[in-house]
Scaffold this motif. Structure first.
Motif, PDB file in Angstrom:
ATOM      1  N   THR A   1      -7.996  -9.839  30.989  1.00  0.00           N
ATOM      2  CA  THR A   1      -6.639 -10.396  31.031  1.00  0.00           C
ATOM      3  C   THR A   1      -6.629 -11.836  30.513  1.00  0.00           C
ATOM      4  OG1 THR A   1      -7.012 -10.951  33.373  1.00  0.00           O
ATOM      5  CG2 THR A   1      -5.884  -8.875  32.876  1.00  0.00           C
ATOM      6  N   LEU A   2      -7.171 -12.747  31.306  1.00  0.00           N
ATOM      7  CA  LEU A   2      -7.196 -14.155  30.889  1.00  0.00           C
ATOM      8  C   LEU A   2      -8.050 -14.354  29.644  1.00  0.00           C
ATOM      9  CD1 LEU A   2      -7.595 -15.957  34.362  1.00  0.00           C
ATOM     10  CD2 LEU A   2      -5.492 -15.456  33.091  1.00  0.00           C
ATOM     11  N   GLY A   3      -9.054 -13.513  29.472  1.00  0.00           N
ATOM     12  CA  GLY A   3      -9.946 -13.626  28.318  1.00  0.00           C
ATOM     13  C   GLY A   3      -9.465 -12.875  27.096  1.00  0.00           C
ATOM     14  N   ILE A   4      -8.240 -12.369  27.138  1.00  0.00           N
ATOM     15  CA  ILE A   4      -7.621 -11.661  26.003  1.00  0.00           C
ATOM     16  C   ILE A   4      -8.521 -10.518  25.529  1.00  0.00           C
ATOM     17  CG2 ILE A   4      -6.435 -11.925  23.775  1.00  0.00           C
ATOM     18  CD1 ILE A   4      -6.309 -14.883  24.271  1.00  0.00           C
ATOM     19  N   GLY A   5      -8.670  -9.539  26.390  1.00  0.00           N
ATOM     20  CA  GLY A   5      -9.444  -8.362  26.032  1.00  0.00           C
ATOM     21  C   GLY A   5     -10.941  -8.608  25.965  1.00  0.00           C
ATOM     22  N   GLY A   6     -11.380  -9.721  26.525  1.00  0.00           N
ATOM     23  CA  GLY A   6     -12.805 -10.016  26.540  1.00  0.00           C
ATOM     24  C   GLY A   6     -13.274 -10.910  25.420  1.00  0.00           C
ATOM     25  N   LEU A   7     -12.370 -11.338  24.543  1.00  0.00           N
ATOM     26  CA  LEU A   7     -12.775 -12.233  23.452  1.00  0.00           C
ATOM     27  C   LEU A   7     -13.300 -13.558  23.990  1.00  0.00           C
ATOM     28  CD1 LEU A   7      -9.922 -11.667  20.834  1.00  0.00           C
ATOM     29  CD2 LEU A   7     -12.326 -10.990  20.618  1.00  0.00           C
ATOM     30  N   PHE A   8     -12.762 -13.973  25.129  1.00  0.00           N
ATOM     31  CA  PHE A   8     -13.212 -15.199  25.792  1.00  0.00           C
ATOM     32  C   PHE A   8     -13.824 -14.825  27.149  1.00  0.00           C
ATOM     33  CE2 PHE A   8      -9.685 -16.268  22.992  1.00  0.00           C
ATOM     34  CZ  PHE A   8     -10.251 -17.247  22.206  1.00  0.00           C
ATOM     35  N   ASP A   9     -14.557 -15.742  27.718  1.00  0.00           N
ATOM     36  CA  ASP A   9     -15.314 -15.456  28.934  1.00  0.00           C
ATOM     37  C   ASP A   9     -15.001 -16.463  30.036  1.00  0.00           C
ATOM     38  OD1 ASP A   9     -17.147 -14.531  30.773  1.00  0.00           O
ATOM     39  OD2 ASP A   9     -18.901 -15.329  29.740  1.00  0.00           O
ATOM     40  N   PRO A  10     -13.741 -16.493  30.501  1.00  0.00           N
ATOM     41  CA  PRO A  10     -13.405 -17.421  31.588  1.00  0.00           C
ATOM     42  C   PRO A  10     -14.084 -17.064  32.902  1.00  0.00           C
ATOM     43  CG  PRO A  10     -11.574 -15.932  31.149  1.00  0.00           C
ATOM     44  CD  PRO A  10     -12.569 -15.714  30.058  1.00  0.00           C
ATOM     45  N   ALA A  11     -14.502 -15.803  33.061  1.00  0.00           N
ATOM     46  CA  ALA A  11     -15.129 -15.391  34.318  1.00  0.00           C
ATOM     47  C   ALA A  11     -16.408 -16.176  34.583  1.00  0.00           C
ATOM     48  CB  ALA A  11     -15.417 -13.887  34.286  1.00  0.00           C
ATOM     49  N   THR A  12     -17.188 -16.450  33.531  1.00  0.00           N
ATOM     50  CA  THR A  12     -18.417 -17.210  33.719  1.00  0.00           C
ATOM     51  C   THR A  12     -18.105 -18.618  34.211  1.00  0.00           C
ATOM     52  OG1 THR A  12     -19.651 -15.951  32.056  1.00  0.00           O
ATOM     53  CG2 THR A  12     -20.449 -18.151  32.561  1.00  0.00           C
ATOM     54  N   ALA A  13     -17.067 -19.229  33.642  1.00  0.00           N
ATOM     55  CA  ALA A  13     -16.660 -20.572  34.079  1.00  0.00           C
ATOM     56  C   ALA A  13     -16.196 -20.560  35.535  1.00  0.00           C
ATOM     57  CB  ALA A  13     -15.552 -21.100  33.170  1.00  0.00           C
ATOM     58  N   MET A  14     -15.751 -19.399  36.004  1.00  0.00           N
ATOM     59  CA  MET A  14     -15.291 -19.275  37.389  1.00  0.00           C
ATOM     60  C   MET A  14     -16.448 -18.927  38.333  1.00  0.00           C
ATOM     61  SD  MET A  14     -11.796 -17.124  36.562  1.00  0.00           S
ATOM     62  CE  MET A  14     -11.447 -16.798  38.278  1.00  0.00           C
ATOM     63  N   GLY A  15     -17.658 -18.835  37.782  1.00  0.00           N
ATOM     64  CA  GLY A  15     -18.819 -18.558  38.615  1.00  0.00           C
ATOM     65  C   GLY A  15     -19.164 -17.093  38.766  1.00  0.00           C
ATOM     66  N   LEU A  16     -18.502 -16.231  37.975  1.00  0.00           N
ATOM     67  CA  LEU A  16     -18.808 -14.800  38.023  1.00  0.00           C
ATOM     68  C   LEU A  16     -19.863 -14.495  36.969  1.00  0.00           C
ATOM     69  CD1 LEU A  16     -15.171 -13.423  38.414  1.00  0.00           C
ATOM     70  CD2 LEU A  16     -16.947 -13.546  40.181  1.00  0.00           C
ATOM     71  N   GLU A  17     -21.099 -14.441  37.386  1.00  0.00           N
ATOM     72  CA  GLU A  17     -22.233 -14.266  36.479  1.00  0.00           C
ATOM     73  C   GLU A  17     -22.239 -12.869  35.877  1.00  0.00           C
ATOM     74  OE1 GLU A  17     -27.159 -14.316  36.736  1.00  0.00           O
ATOM     75  OE2 GLU A  17     -25.916 -14.758  38.494  1.00  0.00           O
ATOM     76  N   ARG A  18     -22.629 -12.770  34.615  1.00  0.00           N
ATOM     77  CA  ARG A  18     -22.696 -11.462  33.957  1.00  0.00           C
ATOM     78  C   ARG A  18     -24.011 -10.764  34.282  1.00  0.00           C
ATOM     79  NH1 ARG A  18     -24.141  -8.758  29.138  1.00  0.00           N
ATOM     80  NH2 ARG A  18     -25.205 -10.561  28.207  1.00  0.00           N
ATOM     81  N   HIS A  19     -23.926  -9.464  34.518  1.00  0.00           N
ATOM     82  CA  HIS A  19     -25.101  -8.627  34.721  1.00  0.00           C
ATOM     83  C   HIS A  19     -25.028  -7.464  33.739  1.00  0.00           C
ATOM     84  CE1 HIS A  19     -24.233 -10.568  38.652  1.00  0.00           C
ATOM     85  NE2 HIS A  19     -25.546 -10.733  38.680  1.00  0.00           N
ATOM     86  N   SER A  20     -26.133  -6.780  33.571  1.00  0.00           N
ATOM     87  CA  SER A  20     -26.151  -5.602  32.712  1.00  0.00           C
ATOM     88  C   SER A  20     -26.994  -4.530  33.373  1.00  0.00           C
ATOM     89  CB  SER A  20     -26.728  -5.948  31.333  1.00  0.00           C
ATOM     90  OG  SER A  20     -26.758  -4.806  30.497  1.00  0.00           O
ATOM     91  N   GLU A  21     -26.381  -3.396  33.645  1.00  0.00           N
ATOM     92  CA  GLU A  21     -27.077  -2.290  34.301  1.00  0.00           C
ATOM     93  C   GLU A  21     -26.840  -1.008  33.504  1.00  0.00           C
ATOM     94  OE1 GLU A  21     -28.955  -2.552  36.943  1.00  0.00           O
ATOM     95  OE2 GLU A  21     -28.324  -4.382  37.991  1.00  0.00           O
TER      96      GLU A  21
END
Length: 229
Positions: free
Chosen positions: A109-129
């Motif tokens: 949503t805020l990242g416009i379909g994922g083009l941007f990564d505001p979640a990381t700035a909010m402290g939501l770390e990316r994982h890959s499983e």
């Protein structure tokens, strides 16, 4: 129901591949029963890399600006978040799954379909499983080392698990074959453009070096000891 059936069928196939292989784990001395086949596949992959992937990734880096490549990578990573959440749930990591589900919502949503990564700035770390990691945490052995066409280093367990990854992947929501192929090709070219050239760092037998690097990294990923790049 069709999607659920596909996932269950793929799960059965993946486990059928992986379970017999548990008894034939690569030993500490590097036992590799599929080495003759693997070396042939690796040779073909090298040809494909030199003829297609390396030139394409070079053009991609020259033509597409850095900020745009970052946006592409963000969007491709965002597409994989639901798969990560599913595997975290299967592994019992419900808190992390909830956080990554929130990450997907924020970036979509805020990242416009994922083009941007505001979640990381909010402290939501990316994982890959992926399902291979899930099987590993369920105690399923890796089985012999396996080199897959185009994809590259894997194991018998992870190779079978890729069927589940495909069945639960974002491309199943896309009806247009050309769009699916285009996104898949873009993902492969983008990954290749970010891979270092290891040719000068490998020893006399690159096959063995690549095998050991992959198996060590994969073991660390299953043990949650690898940071996402």
């Amino acid at each position: 129901m069709t999607m659920l059936r596909a996932v269950l069928n793929a799960s059965v196939i993946a486990i059928a591949f992986a379970m017999p292989a548990a008894a034939s784990e690569p030993s500490a001395d590097g036992a590799d029963p599929l080495a003759p086949l693997n070396r042939k596949v690796l040779a073909v992959n090298y040809v494909l890399d030199r003829a297609v992937l390396r030139p394409a990734s070079g053009i991609y880096r020259r033509v597409v600006p850095g900020f745009a490549r970052t946006g592409v990578r963000n969007a491709l990573n965002n597409l994989l978040e639901p798969r990560t959440v599913l595997n975290q749930c299967l592994q019992g990591k419900l808190g992390t799954a909830a956080a990554d589900a929130g990450r997907f919502v924020v970036n979509s949503t805020l990242g416009i379909g994922g083009l941007f990564d505001p979640a990381t700035a909010m402290g939501l770390e990316r994982h890959s499983e992926d399902f291979g990691q899930t099987l590993g945490r369920w105690g399923v052995g890796t089985g012999p080392y396996l080199v897959l066409p185009v994809i590259g280093p894997s194991t018998l367990r992870d190779g079978g698990a890729k069927l589940v990854d495909v069945a639960t992947g974002p491309m199943n929501a896309v009806d247009d074959d050309a769009v699916r192929f285009g996104i898949g090709a873009l993902d492969r070219v983008d990954k290749r453009s970010r891979q270092a050239d290891l040719s000068g760092q490998l020893g006399d037998d690159p096959y063995v070096d690549l095998r050991e690097l992959h198996l060590a990294r994969r073991a660390a990923e299953v043990a949650d000891e690898v940071e996402i790049e």
